[in-house]
Each structure stands twice: as C-alpha cells, then as structure tokens.
Write a protein that holds these residues in place. Sequence first.
Motif, PDB file in Angstrom:
ATOM      1  N   THR A   1      31.988  42.525  44.337  1.00  0.00           N
ATOM      2  CA  THR A   1      33.372  42.497  44.803  1.00  0.00           C
ATOM      3  C   THR A   1      34.159  41.573  43.876  1.00  0.00           C
ATOM      4  OG1 THR A   1      32.711  42.830  47.107  1.00  0.00           O
ATOM      5  CG2 THR A   1      34.933  42.006  46.715  1.00  0.00           C
TER       6      THR A   1
ATOM      7  N   SER B   1      39.517  39.491  41.548  1.00  0.00           N
ATOM      8  CA  SER B   1      40.865  39.898  41.156  1.00  0.00           C
ATOM      9  C   SER B   1      40.828  41.305  40.585  1.00  0.00           C
ATOM     10  CB  SER B   1      41.433  38.923  40.116  1.00  0.00           C
ATOM     11  OG  SER B   1      42.640  39.408  39.554  1.00  0.00           O
ATOM     12  N   SER B   2      41.907  42.027  40.789  1.00  0.00           N
ATOM     13  CA  SER B   2      41.989  43.384  40.243  1.00  0.00           C
ATOM     14  C   SER B   2      42.176  43.383  38.728  1.00  0.00           C
ATOM     15  CB  SER B   2      43.146  44.150  40.904  1.00  0.00           C
ATOM     16  OG  SER B   2      44.384  43.498  40.654  1.00  0.00           O
ATOM     17  N   SER B   3      42.485  42.241  38.149  1.00  0.00           N
ATOM     18  CA  SER B   3      42.651  42.150  36.699  1.00  0.00           C
ATOM     19  C   SER B   3      41.347  41.817  35.978  1.00  0.00           C
ATOM     20  CB  SER B   3      43.703  41.101  36.338  1.00  0.00           C
ATOM     21  OG  SER B   3      43.286  39.807  36.737  1.00  0.00           O
TER      22      SER B   3
ATOM     23  N   GLY C   1      33.199  52.353  39.533  1.00  0.00           N
ATOM     24  CA  GLY C   1      34.382  51.880  38.830  1.00  0.00           C
ATOM     25  C   GLY C   1      34.872  52.950  37.874  1.00  0.00           C
TER      26      GLY C   1
ATOM     27  N   SER D   1      36.809  48.188  33.313  1.00  0.00           N
ATOM     28  CA  SER D   1      38.086  47.656  33.834  1.00  0.00           C
ATOM     29  C   SER D   1      38.411  48.439  35.101  1.00  0.00           C
ATOM     30  CB  SER D   1      39.196  47.816  32.788  1.00  0.00           C
ATOM     31  OG  SER D   1      38.904  47.106  31.611  1.00  0.00           O
TER      32      SER D   1
ATOM     33  N   ALA E   1      40.097  47.704  37.816  1.00  0.00           N
ATOM     34  CA  ALA E   1      41.447  47.519  38.380  1.00  0.00           C
ATOM     35  C   ALA E   1      41.427  47.538  39.905  1.00  0.00           C
ATOM     36  CB  ALA E   1      42.401  48.586  37.853  1.00  0.00           C
ATOM     37  N   THR E   2      40.474  46.803  40.489  1.00  0.00           N
ATOM     38  CA  THR E   2      40.399  46.705  41.941  1.00  0.00           C
ATOM     39  C   THR E   2      39.737  45.392  42.326  1.00  0.00           C
ATOM     40  OG1 THR E   2      39.592  47.771  43.973  1.00  0.00           O
ATOM     41  CG2 THR E   2      38.163  47.878  42.045  1.00  0.00           C
ATOM     42  N   ALA E   3      40.074  44.909  43.519  1.00  0.00           N
ATOM     43  CA  ALA E   3      39.410  43.738  44.076  1.00  0.00           C
ATOM     44  C   ALA E   3      38.513  44.148  45.239  1.00  0.00           C
ATOM     45  CB  ALA E   3      40.436  42.703  44.529  1.00  0.00           C
ATOM     46  N   SER E   4      38.302  45.453  45.387  1.00  0.00           N
ATOM     47  CA  SER E   4      37.413  45.972  46.422  1.00  0.00           C
ATOM     48  C   SER E   4      35.994  46.075  45.885  1.00  0.00           C
ATOM     49  CB  SER E   4      37.890  47.350  46.898  1.00  0.00           C
ATOM     50  OG  SER E   4      39.194  47.273  47.448  1.00  0.00           O
TER      51      SER E   4
ATOM     52  N   GLU F   1      31.369  39.327  36.352  1.00  0.00           N
ATOM     53  CA  GLU F   1      32.825  39.443  36.449  1.00  0.00           C
ATOM     54  C   GLU F   1      33.454  38.526  35.412  1.00  0.00           C
ATOM     55  OE1 GLU F   1      36.622  38.687  39.458  1.00  0.00           O
ATOM     56  OE2 GLU F   1      34.585  38.356  40.176  1.00  0.00           O
TER      57      GLU F   1
END
Length: 207
Positions: free
Chosen positions: A83, A86-88, A114, A157, A159-162, A204
């Motif tokens: 998890t 950050s989405s970045s 992803g 990449s 692009a999610t924080a899930s 991450e």
Amino acid sequence: LVSAYNFTDNSHGDTRMTSKLKTDVLETVSGSGTIALTNQLSGMTSASMPSGSVVQTLQAVFTATYASSSQSWVDTGISLSITPSSSSSKILITVQFTAGGGNNSNPSFRLSGGNSGVYIGDAAGNRNRVSVSLGNDFGGTLGIQFGIPSSIVYLDSPATASAITYKVQARTDGNGSWYINRDGEDTDNSGEGWRGASSITIQEIKG
C-alpha cells in the motif's frame, strides 16, 4: 540551553572550545508552533523525506513448487501486496525465480499489478509479448534435467495510494508444462533432483 565545554586535544597539547546544544523544544520558523524532541524528531514522516528515498521495503519468499500446462496466463503463486504512502510514489519490483520445463513447454513469464503489465516486448506479428521467455523448443535434456535462473526488475508508476498486488504470471507457448522451484522430471535423486527458492521484493520510492 546552550552550554560550552572545554576539552584538551592531547595530540596537539592545546585546549579548544566546542559547544553542545541541549533543547527539548524547537520553534517553527513562523513561530506558529513547536516541534517536540524526544531523542529523535517526532515530526519525521515519509512526506518529509526527499524524493528518491526508499519509504518501505517488503519481501516474500516462496519455496513451494508450482506447475501448469495452461496456454493462457495464470498466476504462479509468486505475489506480494503493498500500500503506497502516496499516489506519486514509484514502486520497484524485483523478482528472482528458477523455472523448469518439460519437452516443448516454451514457458513465458510476465508481471501483473499496477501498471507493470506494460513491461513486455513490442508487438510483432503473432509473436507473444512477454517479460521473460525461456526460449523456443525449451525441453529435451535442458528442460527436463535443469532449471534456468530468471529475474524480472521493473520500476512501476501506479499513481495510487491504494493496495496493489504484484504477481508473476506464466503460460506455455507449447504443449508441455512449466515449473517453478523444480525441474520437469523432478527426479528423487541427489545427483539430479533439486528444489529451488523464489522471491519477490517491492520497494516504495518517494516521487
């Protein structure tokens, strides 16, 4: 409280001055608040780390064997979830596995999860697009008696924080079976038979 202490550098025979800062509270630049200190900066978070920092590292090790003769993509059992904070963030996936095959199995492997599914070869006619292939006509003595160490490394990449689950998937492009952590013949003999280990490591990276 700032205190100054004298000490003597015996190698030079002189006395030098140094200082040590002792404080329990630091005030913010704006003066609107304070940062409490208790042996460490309590305000340190992943958000305050510089870009490129490793925020978290996870690993899963697999010693069980897997086998399939499916000509469609199926899960190998090698998987791990993360998890992102950050989405970045970017996610570095490193997979190590040993694969075996039977006659005419021609096993191929890829990542899923992803945006890692894009890590495959270019489209070219009817050729299969994969991350790793163990070669055409994979079989015979090589395919039955031995395994081939393989790896997949990709910086995703998402692009999610899930939560994301990254997996290694495989398929056979022939008529035989593929194997993880064992060879095709699986001889119960210390001179020929073997069992392997596989792993997936996810890091991450702050964007």
